[in-house]
Design an enzyme around this catalytic site. Structure first.
Site, PDB file in Angstrom:
ATOM      1  N   ASP A 126       0.878  -1.172   0.000  1.00  0.00           N
ATOM      2  CA  ASP A 126       0.000   0.000   0.000  1.00  0.00           C
ATOM      3  C   ASP A 126       0.915   1.220   0.000  1.00  0.00           C
ATOM      4  O   ASP A 126       1.678   1.446   0.951  1.00  0.00           O
ATOM      5  CB  ASP A 126      -0.895  -0.030   1.249  1.00  0.00           C
ATOM      6  CG  ASP A 126      -1.918   1.104   1.265  1.00  0.00           C
ATOM      7  OD1 ASP A 126      -1.654   2.150   0.647  1.00  0.00           O
ATOM      8  OD2 ASP A 126      -2.966   0.946   1.920  1.00  0.00           O
TER       9      ASP A 126
ATOM     10  N   ARG B 290      -1.188  14.240  13.642  1.00  0.00           N
ATOM     11  CA  ARG B 290      -0.366  14.050  12.437  1.00  0.00           C
ATOM     12  C   ARG B 290      -0.176  15.386  11.738  1.00  0.00           C
ATOM     13  O   ARG B 290      -1.135  16.139  11.545  1.00  0.00           O
ATOM     14  CB  ARG B 290      -1.074  13.130  11.435  1.00  0.00           C
ATOM     15  CG  ARG B 290      -1.022  11.684  11.743  1.00  0.00           C
ATOM     16  CD  ARG B 290      -1.366  10.836  10.530  1.00  0.00           C
ATOM     17  NE  ARG B 290      -2.526  11.309   9.765  1.00  0.00           N
ATOM     18  CZ  ARG B 290      -3.042  10.666   8.734  1.00  0.00           C
ATOM     19  NH1 ARG B 290      -2.492   9.553   8.310  1.00  0.00           N
ATOM     20  NH2 ARG B 290      -4.102  11.127   8.093  1.00  0.00           N
TER      21      ARG B 290
ATOM     22  N   TYR C 174      -5.773  10.859  -3.783  1.00  0.00           N
ATOM     23  CA  TYR C 174      -6.165  12.156  -3.215  1.00  0.00           C
ATOM     24  C   TYR C 174      -5.191  12.713  -2.189  1.00  0.00           C
ATOM     25  O   TYR C 174      -5.447  13.756  -1.607  1.00  0.00           O
ATOM     26  CB  TYR C 174      -7.565  12.060  -2.594  1.00  0.00           C
ATOM     27  CG  TYR C 174      -7.809  10.860  -1.698  1.00  0.00           C
ATOM     28  CD1 TYR C 174      -7.303  10.816  -0.417  1.00  0.00           C
ATOM     29  CD2 TYR C 174      -8.553   9.773  -2.158  1.00  0.00           C
ATOM     30  CE1 TYR C 174      -7.523   9.716   0.399  1.00  0.00           C
ATOM     31  CE2 TYR C 174      -8.773   8.661  -1.356  1.00  0.00           C
ATOM     32  CZ  TYR C 174      -8.254   8.642  -0.077  1.00  0.00           C
ATOM     33  OH  TYR C 174      -8.461   7.546   0.726  1.00  0.00           O
ATOM     34  N   LYS C 175      -4.072  11.998  -1.952  1.00  0.00           N
ATOM     35  CA  LYS C 175      -3.124  12.480  -0.930  1.00  0.00           C
ATOM     36  C   LYS C 175      -2.031  13.304  -1.624  1.00  0.00           C
ATOM     37  O   LYS C 175      -2.292  14.416  -2.073  1.00  0.00           O
ATOM     38  CB  LYS C 175      -2.563  11.300  -0.152  1.00  0.00           C
ATOM     39  CG  LYS C 175      -3.635  10.516   0.616  1.00  0.00           C
ATOM     40  CD  LYS C 175      -2.999   9.320   1.291  1.00  0.00           C
ATOM     41  CE  LYS C 175      -4.020   8.436   1.978  1.00  0.00           C
ATOM     42  NZ  LYS C 175      -4.602   9.052   3.171  1.00  0.00           N
TER      43      LYS C 175
HETATM   44  C1  LIG Z   1      -2.586   3.560   3.980  1.00  0.00           C
HETATM   45  C2  LIG Z   1      -3.969   3.833   3.500  1.00  0.00           C
HETATM   46  N1  LIG Z   1      -4.614   2.913   2.746  1.00  0.00           N
HETATM   47  C3  LIG Z   1      -5.865   3.123   2.305  1.00  0.00           C
HETATM   48  C4  LIG Z   1      -6.535   4.276   2.604  1.00  0.00           C
HETATM   49  C5  LIG Z   1      -7.975   4.546   2.203  1.00  0.00           C
HETATM   50  O1  LIG Z   1      -8.385   3.954   1.067  1.00  0.00           O
HETATM   51  P1  LIG Z   1      -9.750   4.396   0.362  1.00  0.00           P
HETATM   52  O2  LIG Z   1      -9.374   5.385  -0.701  1.00  0.00           O
HETATM   53  O3  LIG Z   1     -10.309   3.147  -0.152  1.00  0.00           O
HETATM   54  O4  LIG Z   1     -10.630   5.057   1.379  1.00  0.00           O
HETATM   55  C6  LIG Z   1      -5.908   5.256   3.367  1.00  0.00           C
HETATM   56  C7  LIG Z   1      -6.646   6.498   3.685  1.00  0.00           C
HETATM   57  O5  LIG Z   1      -6.253   7.351   4.391  1.00  0.00           O
HETATM   58  C8  LIG Z   1      -4.605   5.024   3.826  1.00  0.00           C
HETATM   59  O6  LIG Z   1      -3.994   5.928   4.596  1.00  0.00           O
END
Ligand SMILES: Cc1ncc(COP(=O)(O)O)c(C=O)c1O
Length: 413
Positions: free
Chosen positions: A198, A372, A223-224
């Protein structure tokens, strides 16, 4: 006299090779935004592009825009652009769905390559959706697959011959700690397992080389640090060597070898397109492409260098100005082990963060006690670190957390 006085920080800002990028973003005046690791800021170009997509491509072009405005190839086109940020080849990354859904797709694809093994392994404290998705897959498998999470330090030792898939987040969402992708992948492969990474807190923040690390599968958020906008579509990487054998369980029509042949039987597309499922969300995709294009104009080594410098600065300033207020650093101090956010635990963490927001400093809070602070080199300045830390100090000096409005936590923290 502090090592980091305002004049020194302003000089660093003047010498910053990324300084010009700040102007490419629409940022509210007077706000210090330390949450780009959760929702990236709005690139100015996105406004015009999304408007054009709505009014021209959708409004005028209507359905002809699937071809005329190249909507149909957007998942692959934007995927190829993201591939450059991940150290992947064109044709190894596709943009689709959410990270959660892509986790499902990547884990089940990896399981299909290890039919004789039964365990999906992860670490306790991983991002919840990663754990929940593997639990859901295990529950659905009716006994064929087991989901197991062990503590961070025990993961590599648990790689025995029943482990099919190791699921890890490269930069931890809470602590910002970085996993050594090449070394972990090597250990997993040695044990016969595949790895799903991830990269939600990695892509766009730290240099990545998936192919150099011999990675199998990866997913992450748009979106990050990619600045794709709220709920932007996510991405999925599948190493080319796995694509022909990795069978998509979410066998939607867009992942079919010939979607417009409208066949009754599913045949997976040859390449990365097999990981598509349904119709791509074009408005979100358009905004994501703007964020990715903007990022591609910046030098990733410069982004990493500035991110680390902002992190060191923030921690030094916290030591100097907030040392006596009970904060405990939970992020690694060592550069090589830290991603692009810095976190502190504090028993009054939730209230402190709410009070900070009222003072124009936005970070976020993660249960049970973690504050954070996201460090996004494209739009943050060195002086912002000083102003943010002085705001934290002011909140602590005035016991700003001590407000009945913060007694009940909001739905989003
Ligand atoms: C490490 C990580 N994985 C997954 C997600 C979220 O995934 P999704 O876009 O399915 O809500 C986040 C959301 O903050 C995240 O920090």
């Amino acid at each position: 006299m502090s090592q980091w006085d305002r004049a020194t920080l302003e000089a660093l800002d003047r010498a910053d090779p990324l300084a010009a990028f700040r102007d490419q973003f629409q940022l509210p005046a007077g706000l210090i935004y330390l949450d780009g690791n959760s929702l990236g800021a709005l690139p100015r170009r996105t406004l015009a592009r999304v408007e054009e997509t709505v009014t021209q491509a959708w409004g005028e072009g209507l359905i002809t825009s699937w071809l005329g405005a190249e909507w149909i190839t957007a998942p692959r086109r934007v995927g190829d652009k993201i591939a450059r940020l991940l150290g992947a080849e064109p044709g190894e990354v596709i943009v689709a769905d959410s990270t959660s859904v892509n986790l499902f797709k990547a884990i089940t694809a990896a399981l299909s390559l290890r039919p004789e093994r039964s365990v999906i392994l992860s670490e306790t404290g991983n991002f919840p959706t990663d754990l929940y998705m593997m639990q859901g897959i295990a529950a659905f498998s009716a006994g064929r697959v087991r989901a197991e999470a062990v503590c961070e330090d025990a993961v590599l030792d648990r790689l025995r011959d029943d482990v099919a898939v190791l699921l890890l987040t490269q930069v931890h969402y809470k602590t910002g700690a970085v996993r050594d992708m090449a070394e972990v992948t090597r250990r997993a492969h040695q044990a016969g397992a595949l790895v799903v990474w991830d990269l939600s807190h990695s892509a766009g923040a730290i240099p990545l080389d998936l192919n150099e690390a011999d990675a199998d599968f990866a997913v992450g958020c748009g979106y990050k640090f990619l600045n794709g906008g709220p709920g932007a579509p996510a991405y999925l990487f599948a190493a080319r060597r796995h694509q022909a054998q990795a069978m998509p369980v979410l066998s939607g029509w867009m992942g079919h070898a010939a979607p417009f042949a409208f066949e009754d039987g599913y045949r997976a597309a040859e390449g990365i397109e097999r990981f598509l499922c349904g119709t791509p969300p074009i408005l979100g995709m358009t905004a994501l492409e703007c964020g990715v294009d903007l990022l591609a104009e910046a030098d990733m080594a410069a982004i990493r260098a500035k991110s680390l410098q902002l992190g060191r600065l923030f921690m030094d300033l916290m030591d100097e100005h907030c040392g006596g207020f009970g904060f405990r650093l939970v992020s690694p101090r060592e550069d090589a082990r830290r991603g692009s956010h810095v976190s502190y635990a504090h028993p009054q963490g939730y209230g402190i963060m709410q009070a900070l927001k009222e003072r124009g400093v936005i970070g976020d809070f993660r249960d049970p006690d973690v504050l954070r602070f996201g460090l996004t080199p494209l739009y943050l300045r060195h002086v912002d670190m000083l102003d943010a830390v002085m705001a934290i100090r002011a909140v602590c000096e005035t016991r700003g957390w001590d407000d009945p409005r913060w007694a009940v936590r909001a739905a989003v923290t």
